[in-house]
Scaffold this motif. Structure first.
Motif, mmCIF file in Angstrom:
data_model
loop_
_atom_site.group_PDB
_atom_site.id
_atom_site.type_symbol
_atom_site.label_atom_id
_atom_site.label_comp_id
_atom_site.label_asym_id
_atom_site.label_seq_id
_atom_site.Cartn_x
_atom_site.Cartn_y
_atom_site.Cartn_z
ATOM 1 N N GLY A 193 0.877 -1.113 -0.125
ATOM 2 C CA GLY A 193 0.062 -0.149 0.055
ATOM 3 C C GLY A 193 0.551 1.308 -0.023
ATOM 4 O O GLY A 193 2.049 1.196 0.414
ATOM 5 N N VAL A 194 0.174 2.305 -0.450
ATOM 6 C CA VAL A 194 0.945 3.568 -0.565
ATOM 7 C C VAL A 194 -0.080 4.732 -0.021
ATOM 8 O O VAL A 194 -1.144 4.664 -0.276
ATOM 9 N N ASP A 195 0.398 5.578 1.028
ATOM 10 C CA ASP A 195 -0.520 6.693 1.530
ATOM 11 C C ASP A 195 0.132 7.900 0.854
ATOM 12 O O ASP A 195 1.028 8.396 1.457
ATOM 13 N N ARG A 196 -0.632 8.537 0.124
ATOM 14 C CA ARG A 196 -0.185 9.455 -0.672
ATOM 15 C C ARG A 196 -0.505 10.729 0.303
ATOM 16 O O ARG A 196 0.434 11.746 -0.043
ATOM 17 N N ALA A 197 -1.142 10.999 0.805
ATOM 18 C CA ALA A 197 -1.147 12.057 1.849
ATOM 19 C C ALA A 197 -0.003 11.997 2.844
ATOM 20 O O ALA A 197 0.411 13.118 3.086
ATOM 21 N N ALA A 198 0.197 10.893 3.546
ATOM 22 C CA ALA A 198 1.213 10.958 4.657
ATOM 23 C C ALA A 198 2.593 10.638 3.974
ATOM 24 O O ALA A 198 3.666 10.830 4.509
ATOM 25 N N GLN A 199 2.669 10.315 2.416
ATOM 26 C CA GLN A 199 3.760 9.927 1.633
ATOM 27 C C GLN A 199 4.650 8.790 2.526
ATOM 28 O O GLN A 199 5.760 8.879 2.889
ATOM 29 N N THR A 200 3.636 7.517 2.700
ATOM 30 C CA THR A 200 4.576 6.510 3.156
ATOM 31 C C THR A 200 4.115 5.379 2.571
ATOM 32 O O THR A 200 3.130 5.149 1.503
ATOM 33 N N ILE A 201 4.875 4.178 2.524
ATOM 34 C CA ILE A 201 4.751 2.896 1.390
ATOM 35 C C ILE A 201 4.929 1.877 2.570
ATOM 36 O O ILE A 201 5.715 1.851 3.504
ATOM 37 N N THR A 202 3.996 0.716 2.322
ATOM 38 C CA THR A 202 3.988 -0.616 3.133
ATOM 39 C C THR A 202 4.626 -1.605 2.104
ATOM 40 O O THR A 202 3.833 -1.739 1.050
#
Length: 397
Positions: A62-71
């Protein structure tokens, strides 16, 4: 005249017939097993010397574009502290920062490369310790050159550090390209050492050899030697060699065989292959290949005749590549950086080389850092070790 009647032929019940049939059956079985083993052994041999594309070794969960994180899926590499990168489909090479959270399945890290809403990432990627994948990212003056090698013109990046007479030739490992070595340029540049970041045969950037196969250092050193000659022709008076993984094996071969040997002043090795037999034994165990089959594969590679028959090139001189056995031939200072939990190239041979030549080898042993990711895991210690070694031997300014 007497007539004699020949006894009826009963092969199945004749004395010894069952034994004969069993022997024939066993022979067929053993022939089949031998053939299967021969195929497997030949396959192992070819795998060792065949350049392979980058392997997708992690899932992008997954990628959280708002938080700019990647799992990413949890692996021994993805959970490491430090700065890394991942090759993706969609965003290219993405830089990764600190681990923010993890569970049994996944590891969430901070994105250091921006991934916008329009970018769609593929489901899999390849985790990497390069961090820098382009020389411009170092913000240091550089240019590209073509070096004439025995296989043709090989591209190289040159980072000039001014008028210093010490240069370093940086040599990447198996299955990677010269970008792998960019991490070392800043500390060397700061010491007034110019860097020549080279490619070599069959790495996907330099021309291929006739066979298109790796020599595990036994052939590639000639391309590195050509780079040493180029540096000497362009202002270098003494040359350091630095190699990662298989690049370490290449560097060591250059050190003992180079026609410019008198100009080679020192060696830095990062997660190096010092003895290929130890490495191949380790990987055979990891793959579940029986020890005798692994040794047979090495025997296949070692003989030029059987290597050609297996489609594995002209043969690998493992005795020549055993630099613990050849430690007496080394004559310049060596800084050896290796993690004891490397996971790809065991550190055993590195320790053995340090023990064999304590007069010239300085060894910095890491833990947790794994293979060729020592800079990523502990940049401060890695940089300090190189800076201190350079100063101790009066390399650079």
């Amino acid at each position: 005249m007497k007539h004699f009647r020949r006894a009826a032929s009963t092969p199945a019940s004749a004395p010894g017939a069952s034994t004969l049939l069993s022997a024939i059956g066993l022979g067929v079985l053993l022939t089949g097993v031998a053939t299967a083993l021969s195929v497997r052994i030949a396959g192992v041999a070819r795998r060792v010397v065949t350049p392979a594309p980058r392997v997708a070794d992690v899932e992008i969960l997954g990628v959280d574009r708002a938080a700019q994180t990647i799992t990413l899926t949890r692996t021994p590499d993805t959970m490491l502290p430090g700065r890394y990168g991942v090759f993706t489909n969609g965003a290219g090479y993405v830089k990764l920062g600190a681990v923010l959270s993890q569970d049994d399945r996944g590891v969430t890290r901070k994105l250091l490369s921006h991934v916008d809403a329009a970018t769609r990432l593929g489901p899999r990627g390849s985790f990497s310790g390069w961090y820098f994948d382009d020389p411009a990212q170092l913000h240091l003056p550089h240019h590209e050159e073509l070096i004439e090698t025995p296989v043709g013109l090989a591209p190289a990046w040159v980072f000039s550090a001014g008028r210093g007479d010490t240069w370093v030739v940086l040599v990447h490992g198996r299955g990677t390209t010269r970008a792998e070595t960019l991490r070392a340029v800043p500390v060397l540049h700061a010491a007034g050492i110019s860097s020549l970041v080279v490619s070599y045969r069959n790495d996907g950037e330099a021309p291929p050899s006739r066979s298109g196969l790796y020599g595990l250092g036994a052939t590639e050193w000639r391309d590195v030697d050509a780079a040493v000659g180029w540096a000497l022709a362009h202002g270098a008076e003494r040359v350091l060699l630095m190699g990662w993984s298989m690049g370490g094996a290449i560097v060591l071969q250059t050190a003992v065989q180079s026609e410019h040997r008198d100009a080679i002043a020192g060696i830095i090795l990062e997660s190096p292959v010092v003895d290929w037999r130890i490495v191949l034994d380790f990987h055979a165990r990891e793959l579940g290949v029986p020890a005798f089959a692994a040794r047979a594969a090495m025997g296949t590679l070692e003989s030029s005749w059987t290597a050609r028959a297996a489609g594995a090139g002209r043969g690998i001189p493992f005795d020549d590549l055993d630099m613990v056995a050849r430690a007496g031939e080394l004559r310049v200072p060596i800084l050896l950086l290796h993690s004891d939990d490397d996971g790809f190239v065991p550190s055993d041979a590195s320790h053995a080389l340090a023990q064999a030549r304590p007069d010239i080898v300085t060894m910095e042993t890491f833990s947790v850092a794994r293979h060729t990711k020592l800079w990523n895991y502990d940049e401060h210690r890695w940089t300090a070790a190189i800076r201190g070694w350079l100063a101790a031997h009066d390399f650079g300014r």
